[in-house]
Design an enzyme around this catalytic site. Structure first.
Site, mmCIF file in Angstrom:
data_model
loop_
_atom_site.group_PDB
_atom_site.id
_atom_site.type_symbol
_atom_site.label_atom_id
_atom_site.label_comp_id
_atom_site.label_asym_id
_atom_site.label_seq_id
_atom_site.Cartn_x
_atom_site.Cartn_y
_atom_site.Cartn_z
ATOM 1 N N LYS A 54 3.546 12.107 10.028
ATOM 2 C CA LYS A 54 2.684 11.839 8.923
ATOM 3 C C LYS A 54 1.139 11.514 9.195
ATOM 4 O O LYS A 54 0.574 11.023 10.226
ATOM 5 C CB LYS A 54 3.297 11.451 7.893
ATOM 6 C CG LYS A 54 2.891 10.927 6.828
ATOM 7 C CD LYS A 54 3.559 9.989 6.085
ATOM 8 C CE LYS A 54 3.188 9.360 4.646
ATOM 9 N NZ LYS A 54 3.896 8.965 3.494
ATOM 10 N N SER A 67 4.361 10.258 -0.471
ATOM 11 C CA SER A 67 3.862 11.191 -0.026
ATOM 12 C C SER A 67 4.523 11.518 1.688
ATOM 13 O O SER A 67 3.361 12.474 2.201
ATOM 14 C CB SER A 67 2.675 10.227 0.265
ATOM 15 O OG SER A 67 3.151 8.934 0.797
ATOM 16 N N SER A 117 7.572 6.594 -0.458
ATOM 17 C CA SER A 117 7.425 8.276 -0.788
ATOM 18 C C SER A 117 7.717 8.580 1.238
ATOM 19 O O SER A 117 7.964 9.322 1.569
ATOM 20 C CB SER A 117 5.876 7.422 0.166
ATOM 21 O OG SER A 117 4.759 7.401 -1.296
#
Length: 460
Positions: free
Chosen positions: A83, A158, A182
């Protein structure tokens, strides 16, 4: 595994088995995953940075280790993405913001370094919302990420880029972060397993400024609980034991307070609770559960204050210049809200989190696990920050996320596991355990998964 199955469809355990049997090599697996990523990324916009040369070199080294019978472990040679709020040496770190233009990481963040040391083949980074502060995935640098089950919809956030690529077959596992759901909510939107460890289980270091403090944790995204556990073996501070608890006491919580839940999600989660009972666990349903409301109302303040602190301390970002005027409008507003917040307001959030910790500690004396929906809404249009209505009722920006943040506030381990489909869209349930009971939680989720497998790929 069928010998004709494309390599990009294999999970990490299946890839390792193939390496062991010399059916194919890590180089073959990397080529398959990168080819699949190149095929699906134009529709998804999930992969935002690529290290083809470095990955090819790492895969070649892994191929030699497997050939010589000396692999580094279960993840040696397995392709993985990171990520884009986690540092990967030699790759740009965007954090979804134009303010970080030209920022290239000099070293791996600690969980990334541990994956690399275990032989995992890191080939790219995945898209995030700006500063990972929103529950969908879009930013001023790269734009929105689509959900592989319907690219017009969001995969959530996210960790939206991470789940989108894993679900579409671009890689079998990804490393994400979870500061308020997330990892778990995006996993539930894409038919994946997403694990949030207990606070402190996965050490951090050499990373971006911690605007979520230690409430944000790094964790795995995978197509199976076994693969998630394998990642935890590498990035966590102690080995994972997978003895499934027998006759566990599970508290099923259909909704938090009066917050609405999509009816299809509610039905599928209730069915999952019945399946848990059929597996021999003692399942009790909570008729009213408002314990987390005070924390939920205040939770966004943490990152808002953290962002305001970052604006006031640009030197914390590796000493580089930091121009807050380059933030997108939503982040400029968040930074301003954080700047105006008072000390008592922040203390009130921390006080409510501590009070919730004590209350849940007592709850866990009567129950071993909590079972909830992972998200209150199905995926919504990719360009929208959040669904504005759930089950016919208007909701705010965190209406879809009401089941998630409390686990971060208290430091509890939590996992999202697929539990069915609402039409063509996947739905996940969430299991939560007391702090430190990560291994028992993984074992319970694994037992459910084995009894009720949902693995399949979207028709991209």
């Amino acid at each position: 595994m069928n010998r004709h199955t494309p390599l990009w469809q294999l999970d990490a355990a299946q890839l390792a088995a193939g390496f062991r049997e010399a059916a194919f090599t890590p180089t073959d697996a990397l080529h398959a995953c990168m080819a699949r990523s190149a095929e699906v990324n134009p529709r998804l916009n999930a992969l935002v940075a690529l290290d083809s040369e470095g990955a090819a070199h790492a895969a070649g080294q892994s191929t030699a280790r497997w050939r010589d019978g000396r692999p580094l472990g279960a993840l040696d040679g397995v392709p993985v993405t990171i990520k884009d709020n986690l540092q990967v040496r030699g790759l740009a770190t965007h954090w979804g913001s134009r303010a970080l233009a030209g920022f290239v990481a000099e070293r791996d963040e600690l969980p990334v370094a541990r994956l690399r040391q275990a032989g995992a083949v890191i080939f790219g980074k995945t898209n995030v919302p700006e500063f990972t502060m929103q529950g969908y995935t879009d930013n001023p640098v790269f734009g929105p990420t689509g959900n592989p089950w319907d690219p017009a919809l969001t995969p959530g956030g996210s960790s939206g880029g991470a789940v989108a690529l894993v679900a579409a077959g671009g890689c079998p596992i990804a490393l994400g972060t979870d500061g308020g759901g997330s990892i778990r909510r995006p996993a539930s939107h894409t038919n994946l397993v997403g694990f949030k460890p207990s606070r402190g289980r996965v050490p951090r270091g050499d990373g971006l400024p911690p605007i979520f403090l230690g409430f944000e944790v790094a964790g795995p995204i995978a197509r199976s609980v076994a693969d998630a556990a394998a990642v935890m073996q590498v990035i966590g501070d102690r080995p994972v034991a997978q003895d499934c608890p027998q006759g566990a006491r599970i508290l099923f919580i259909p909704r938090f307070g009066d917050h609405p839940v999509d009816p299809q999600i509610a039905q599928l989660t209730e069915a999952a609770a019945r399946r848990m009972a059929a597996l021999g666990h003692e399942v009790t349903t909570a008729q009213d559960f408002g314990l987390v409301e005070a924390v939920n109302q205040r939770w966004p303040l943490l990152a808002q204050v953290g962002l305001a602190w970052l604006v006031a301390h640009p030197q914390e970002l590796s000493g580089r210049p930091f121009d807050a005027s380059l933030f997108g409008p939503a982040m400029q507003a968040n930074a301003e809200t954080g700047r105006k917040a008072s000390g008592p307001e922040l203390f009130e959030l921390l006080f409510e989190a501590e009070r919730l910790r004590n209350t849940l500690s007592q709850l866990f004396e009567r129950h071993d696990f909590l079972l909830t929906p992972a998200a209150a809404a199905l995926p919504w249009p990719a360009g929208q920050t959040h669904p504005t209505r759930i089950d016919g009722r208007e909701v705010g920006p965190r209406g879809h996320a009401v089941f998630a943040g409390f686990a971060n506030a208290v430091g509890l381990p939590a996992i999202a596991v697929p539990c069915g489909f609402a039409g063509h869209l996947p739905v996940g349930m969430q299991l939560v355990a007391r702090e430190g009971a990560d291994d028992a939680l993984l074992a319970l989720a694994s037992a459910f998964e084995q009894a009720h497998p949902w693995q399949r790929f979207p028709a991209l």
